[in-house]
Design a protein around this motif. Structure first.
Motif, PDB file in Angstrom:
ATOM      1  N   GLU A  55       0.825  -1.205   0.000  1.00  0.00           N
ATOM      2  CA  GLU A  55       0.000   0.000   0.000  1.00  0.00           C
ATOM      3  C   GLU A  55       0.856   1.251   0.000  1.00  0.00           C
ATOM      4  OE1 GLU A  55      -2.178  -2.865   2.955  1.00  0.00           O
ATOM      5  OE2 GLU A  55      -0.120  -2.247   2.529  1.00  0.00           O
ATOM      6  N   SER A  56       0.291   2.327  -0.507  1.00  0.00           N
ATOM      7  CA  SER A  56       0.942   3.633  -0.458  1.00  0.00           C
ATOM      8  C   SER A  56      -0.127   4.708  -0.539  1.00  0.00           C
ATOM      9  CB  SER A  56       1.944   3.795  -1.603  1.00  0.00           C
ATOM     10  OG  SER A  56       1.289   3.693  -2.851  1.00  0.00           O
ATOM     11  N   GLY A  57       0.249   5.939  -0.210  1.00  0.00           N
ATOM     12  CA  GLY A  57      -0.659   7.062  -0.354  1.00  0.00           C
ATOM     13  C   GLY A  57      -1.250   7.589   0.926  1.00  0.00           C
ATOM     14  N   GLY A  58      -0.978   6.939   2.047  1.00  0.00           N
ATOM     15  CA  GLY A  58      -1.496   7.440   3.305  1.00  0.00           C
ATOM     16  C   GLY A  58      -0.802   8.716   3.734  1.00  0.00           C
ATOM     17  N   GLY A  59      -1.320   9.316   4.798  1.00  0.00           N
ATOM     18  CA  GLY A  59      -0.708  10.534   5.298  1.00  0.00           C
ATOM     19  C   GLY A  59      -1.645  11.314   6.183  1.00  0.00           C
TER      20      GLY A  59
ATOM     21  N   GLY B 139     -12.289  17.235   5.546  1.00  0.00           N
ATOM     22  CA  GLY B 139     -12.795  17.730   4.273  1.00  0.00           C
ATOM     23  C   GLY B 139     -11.852  17.505   3.111  1.00  0.00           C
ATOM     24  N   GLY B 140     -10.655  17.071   3.403  1.00  0.00           N
ATOM     25  CA  GLY B 140      -9.653  16.848   2.361  1.00  0.00           C
ATOM     26  C   GLY B 140      -9.798  15.505   1.676  1.00  0.00           C
ATOM     27  N   SER B 141      -8.839  15.228   0.798  1.00  0.00           N
ATOM     28  CA  SER B 141      -8.874  13.999   0.000  1.00  0.00           C
ATOM     29  C   SER B 141      -7.521  13.299   0.023  1.00  0.00           C
ATOM     30  CB  SER B 141      -9.237  14.330  -1.456  1.00  0.00           C
ATOM     31  OG  SER B 141     -10.505  14.933  -1.554  1.00  0.00           O
ATOM     32  N   LEU B 142      -7.571  12.005  -0.152  1.00  0.00           N
ATOM     33  CA  LEU B 142      -6.382  11.177  -0.321  1.00  0.00           C
ATOM     34  C   LEU B 142      -6.707  10.058  -1.290  1.00  0.00           C
ATOM     35  CD1 LEU B 142      -4.867  10.556   3.260  1.00  0.00           C
ATOM     36  CD2 LEU B 142      -3.788  11.824   1.381  1.00  0.00           C
ATOM     37  N   ARG B 143      -5.678   9.584  -1.969  1.00  0.00           N
ATOM     38  CA  ARG B 143      -5.831   8.419  -2.831  1.00  0.00           C
ATOM     39  C   ARG B 143      -4.846   7.354  -2.396  1.00  0.00           C
ATOM     40  NH1 ARG B 143      -4.005   7.322  -9.020  1.00  0.00           N
ATOM     41  NH2 ARG B 143      -5.811   6.134  -9.749  1.00  0.00           N
ATOM     42  N   LEU B 144      -5.384   6.215  -1.955  1.00  0.00           N
ATOM     43  CA  LEU B 144      -4.550   5.080  -1.584  1.00  0.00           C
ATOM     44  C   LEU B 144      -4.361   4.177  -2.788  1.00  0.00           C
ATOM     45  CD1 LEU B 144      -6.057   4.103   1.882  1.00  0.00           C
ATOM     46  CD2 LEU B 144      -4.318   5.807   1.355  1.00  0.00           C
ATOM     47  N   SER B 145      -3.171   3.597  -2.874  1.00  0.00           N
ATOM     48  CA  SER B 145      -2.861   2.653  -3.946  1.00  0.00           C
ATOM     49  C   SER B 145      -2.360   1.356  -3.339  1.00  0.00           C
ATOM     50  CB  SER B 145      -1.791   3.230  -4.871  1.00  0.00           C
ATOM     51  OG  SER B 145      -2.197   4.436  -5.466  1.00  0.00           O
ATOM     52  N   CYS B 146      -2.636   0.265  -4.023  1.00  0.00           N
ATOM     53  CA  CYS B 146      -2.147  -1.044  -3.601  1.00  0.00           C
ATOM     54  C   CYS B 146      -1.632  -1.773  -4.835  1.00  0.00           C
ATOM     55  CB  CYS B 146      -3.255  -1.843  -2.935  1.00  0.00           C
ATOM     56  SG  CYS B 146      -2.813  -3.561  -2.547  1.00  0.00           S
ATOM     57  N   SER B 147      -0.372  -2.138  -4.770  1.00  0.00           N
ATOM     58  CA  SER B 147       0.250  -2.884  -5.855  1.00  0.00           C
ATOM     59  C   SER B 147       0.279  -4.359  -5.494  1.00  0.00           C
ATOM     60  CB  SER B 147       1.674  -2.372  -6.077  1.00  0.00           C
ATOM     61  OG  SER B 147       2.357  -3.193  -6.987  1.00  0.00           O
ATOM     62  N   ALA B 148      -0.216  -5.202  -6.397  1.00  0.00           N
ATOM     63  CA  ALA B 148      -0.255  -6.644  -6.151  1.00  0.00           C
ATOM     64  C   ALA B 148       0.744  -7.360  -7.048  1.00  0.00           C
ATOM     65  CB  ALA B 148      -1.654  -7.186  -6.406  1.00  0.00           C
ATOM     66  N   SER B 149       1.413  -8.357  -6.472  1.00  0.00           N
ATOM     67  CA  SER B 149       2.306  -9.194  -7.260  1.00  0.00           C
ATOM     68  C   SER B 149       2.255 -10.612  -6.732  1.00  0.00           C
ATOM     69  CB  SER B 149       3.743  -8.657  -7.217  1.00  0.00           C
ATOM     70  OG  SER B 149       4.224  -8.643  -5.896  1.00  0.00           O
ATOM     71  N   GLY B 150       2.516 -11.568  -7.601  1.00  0.00           N
ATOM     72  CA  GLY B 150       2.542 -12.962  -7.192  1.00  0.00           C
ATOM     73  C   GLY B 150       1.189 -13.645  -7.183  1.00  0.00           C
ATOM     74  N   VAL B 151       0.157 -12.957  -7.661  1.00  0.00           N
ATOM     75  CA  VAL B 151      -1.174 -13.561  -7.747  1.00  0.00           C
ATOM     76  C   VAL B 151      -1.720 -13.362  -9.153  1.00  0.00           C
ATOM     77  CG1 VAL B 151      -1.768 -13.248  -5.315  1.00  0.00           C
ATOM     78  CG2 VAL B 151      -2.329 -11.444  -6.968  1.00  0.00           C
ATOM     79  N   LEU B 152      -2.642 -14.246  -9.528  1.00  0.00           N
ATOM     80  CA  LEU B 152      -3.365 -14.047 -10.788  1.00  0.00           C
ATOM     81  C   LEU B 152      -4.441 -13.011 -10.498  1.00  0.00           C
ATOM     82  CD1 LEU B 152      -3.609 -14.909 -13.700  1.00  0.00           C
ATOM     83  CD2 LEU B 152      -5.163 -16.725 -12.992  1.00  0.00           C
TER      84      LEU B 152
ATOM     85  N   VAL C  35      -5.441   2.766  10.231  1.00  0.00           N
ATOM     86  CA  VAL C  35      -4.515   2.107   9.320  1.00  0.00           C
ATOM     87  C   VAL C  35      -5.355   1.400   8.267  1.00  0.00           C
ATOM     88  CG1 VAL C  35      -2.698   0.395   9.049  1.00  0.00           C
ATOM     89  CG2 VAL C  35      -2.781   1.803  11.119  1.00  0.00           C
ATOM     90  N   TYR C  36      -5.059   1.655   7.022  1.00  0.00           N
ATOM     91  CA  TYR C  36      -5.808   1.073   5.912  1.00  0.00           C
ATOM     92  C   TYR C  36      -5.015  -0.071   5.299  1.00  0.00           C
ATOM     93  CZ  TYR C  36      -9.311   4.754   6.089  1.00  0.00           C
ATOM     94  OH  TYR C  36     -10.351   5.572   6.487  1.00  0.00           O
TER      95      TYR C  36
ATOM     96  N   GLY D 168      -1.851  -6.645   2.903  1.00  0.00           N
ATOM     97  CA  GLY D 168      -0.713  -5.755   2.837  1.00  0.00           C
ATOM     98  C   GLY D 168      -0.288  -5.365   4.245  1.00  0.00           C
ATOM     99  N   GLN D 169       0.746  -4.535   4.332  1.00  0.00           N
ATOM    100  CA  GLN D 169       1.290  -4.148   5.630  1.00  0.00           C
ATOM    101  C   GLN D 169       0.548  -2.972   6.254  1.00  0.00           C
ATOM    102  OE1 GLN D 169       2.456  -3.070   2.792  1.00  0.00           O
ATOM    103  NE2 GLN D 169       2.832  -0.888   3.122  1.00  0.00           N
ATOM    104  N   GLY D 170      -0.265  -2.289   5.453  1.00  0.00           N
ATOM    105  CA  GLY D 170      -1.064  -1.176   5.958  1.00  0.00           C
ATOM    106  C   GLY D 170      -0.419   0.173   5.720  1.00  0.00           C
ATOM    107  N   THR D 171      -1.266   1.187   5.613  1.00  0.00           N
ATOM    108  CA  THR D 171      -0.792   2.553   5.480  1.00  0.00           C
ATOM    109  C   THR D 171      -1.658   3.452   6.369  1.00  0.00           C
ATOM    110  OG1 THR D 171      -0.239   4.330   3.887  1.00  0.00           O
ATOM    111  CG2 THR D 171      -2.251   3.078   3.439  1.00  0.00           C
ATOM    112  N   GLN D 172      -1.009   4.333   7.098  1.00  0.00           N
ATOM    113  CA  GLN D 172      -1.711   5.167   8.075  1.00  0.00           C
ATOM    114  C   GLN D 172      -2.380   6.353   7.393  1.00  0.00           C
ATOM    115  OE1 GLN D 172      -1.967   4.884  11.654  1.00  0.00           O
ATOM    116  NE2 GLN D 172      -3.450   6.542  11.341  1.00  0.00           N
TER     117      GLN D 172
END
Length: 118
Positions: free
Chosen positions: A6-10, A15-28, A93-94, A109-113
């Motif tokens: 995961e990435s993108g936390g903070g 009222g604000g916005s954030l975009r979280l991303s999750c990259s997957a590997s090793g799976v179909l 933590v997401y 995933g390991q989570g992002t705050q």
């Protein structure tokens, strides 16, 4: 080896916005439903949003409906969570999750705050 990163936390103001991303590997990737969960201090982990393998079916927790949007890009093997109109109660933590109905395999995933505070 399966990895969800995961990435993108903070820190963001209410009222604000954030975009979280999750990259997957090793799976179909297309065979896995992808979800975002969150866990606030002292609370149980809860499902925030999920999207089916084909990206057609999406589900949201009532608390985030109309504010959060989940999406996936099978070509890039990525899943996203667009979070708008953030509230202090969204602080947690997401975690990114991949689940296969076919095999029963479940990965985290390991989570992002994410912290929403003024």
């Amino acid at each position: 080896q399966v990895q969800l990163v995961e990435s993108g936390g903070g820190l963001v103001q209410p009222g604000g916005s954030l975009r979280l991303s999750c990259s997957a590997s090793g799976v179909l990737f297309i065979t896995y439903a992808m979800s975002w969960y969150r866990q606030a201090p002292g609370k149980e982990r809860e499902l925030v949003a999920s999207v089916s393998g084909a990206g057609v079916t999406k589900n949201y927790a009532d608390s985030v409906k109309g504010r959060f949007t989940i999406s996936r890009d099978s070509g890039k093997e990525m899943v996203y969570l667009e979070m708008n109109s953030l509230k202090p109660e969204d602080t947690a933590v997401y975690y990114c999750n991949a689940y296969s109905d076919f095999s029963g395999q479940n990965y985290w995933g390991q989570g992002t705050q994410v912290t929403v505070a003024s």
